[in-house]
Motif scaffolding. Sequence first.
Motif, short mmCIF file in Angstrom:
data_model
loop_
_atom_site.label_atom_id
_atom_site.label_comp_id
_atom_site.label_asym_id
_atom_site.label_seq_id
_atom_site.Cartn_x
_atom_site.Cartn_y
_atom_site.Cartn_z
N LEU A 36 2.98 5.15 8.56
CA LEU A 36 2.93 3.71 8.92
C LEU A 36 2.80 3.53 10.44
CD1 LEU A 36 5.55 1.75 6.80
CD2 LEU A 36 3.10 1.36 6.90
N LYS A 77 3.21 8.15 3.05
CA LYS A 77 2.70 6.87 3.56
C LYS A 77 3.68 6.24 4.53
CE LYS A 77 -0.18 5.64 -0.43
NZ LYS A 77 -0.37 4.66 -1.52
N ASP A 128 -4.14 7.07 0.28
CA ASP A 128 -4.35 6.38 1.54
C ASP A 128 -5.65 6.90 2.16
OD1 ASP A 128 -3.84 5.99 4.59
OD2 ASP A 128 -2.29 4.78 3.64
N PHE A 153 -5.81 12.33 3.24
CA PHE A 153 -4.48 12.06 2.69
C PHE A 153 -4.11 13.03 1.57
CE2 PHE A 153 -1.43 10.03 -0.13
CZ PHE A 153 -0.49 9.58 0.76
N ASP A 170 0.83 -1.21 0.00
CA ASP A 170 0.00 0.00 0.00
C ASP A 170 0.87 1.26 0.00
OD1 ASP A 170 -2.26 -1.56 0.03
OD2 ASP A 170 -2.57 -1.40 2.20
N VAL A 171 1.98 1.21 0.72
CA VAL A 171 2.90 2.35 0.76
C VAL A 171 3.44 2.65 -0.63
CG1 VAL A 171 5.20 3.09 1.50
CG2 VAL A 171 3.60 2.17 3.17
N CYS A 204 4.13 10.95 -2.31
CA CYS A 204 3.04 10.13 -1.82
C CYS A 204 3.58 8.94 -1.03
CB CYS A 204 2.19 9.66 -3.00
SG CYS A 204 0.76 8.65 -2.59
N GLU A 205 4.60 8.30 -1.56
CA GLU A 205 5.23 7.17 -0.90
C GLU A 205 5.87 7.61 0.42
OE1 GLU A 205 9.30 4.84 -1.84
OE2 GLU A 205 7.77 4.68 -3.43
N THR A 230 -5.91 7.60 5.35
CA THR A 230 -5.53 8.22 6.61
C THR A 230 -6.16 9.60 6.77
OG1 THR A 230 -3.43 7.06 6.62
CG2 THR A 230 -3.57 9.02 7.99
#
Length: 209
Positions: A209, A205, A82, A121, A75-76, A201-202, A84
């Motif tokens: 986590l 994420k 996300d 997000f 997902d990351v 974006c990565e 979130t």
Amino acid sequence: MDNDMISKKDLLALTGISYGQLYRWKRVGLIPEDWFIRKATYTGQETFFPREKVLARLEKILQLKDGASLQALADVFSPSPDNTSLTIEQACAKCAVSPAVFEVFASYLDVPMERDTPLGFDTLLFVRLLEQLLKEVDVDEGRALYTLFRTQYKAFQNKPCELIVLRKLGVCIGLFVRTPFEAVFEEDARVVVRIDVTAECEALKLLLL
């Protein structure tokens, strides 16, 4: 072979991972399918990878795999958003964004934003981008770029993309482009900001986590 590429054999030797791990991580989406590039060599067909991308990705996987599930890591590394939601206070603590940037962002909204206002997000992602943008653009230009992000980003968010800001004769022009991207511009136009949105974006994420 091009120095930008690395063979599967050399990759496994350099990183110490096994053939099974490599293909298991491919199956769950940790390593993109299009990074596995088949090429003819004097010994037959071999698999190669974009060197910098795959080494950086494997380094992150090896750092994180003991503290998160493979699905969480997949997902990351997915360009998809996300689910979130964080308050401004939480976001300042976790997302390495200064309160001053949130103040600028709040000025772009039609409703007041408090410290306990929940942010999704995509909003958190734009605020991270804005932190970088404000080094080269003014607040009003940032507002126009927020409009671009708000109205156009969804068409790009599931694919690797960049945010590019050009300036020509003092005028700021923003655009989203899918990567890989190559272009030439008029002599009096210059790129003032170029942000890998997929990488941001990565990174966001990973922080969440």
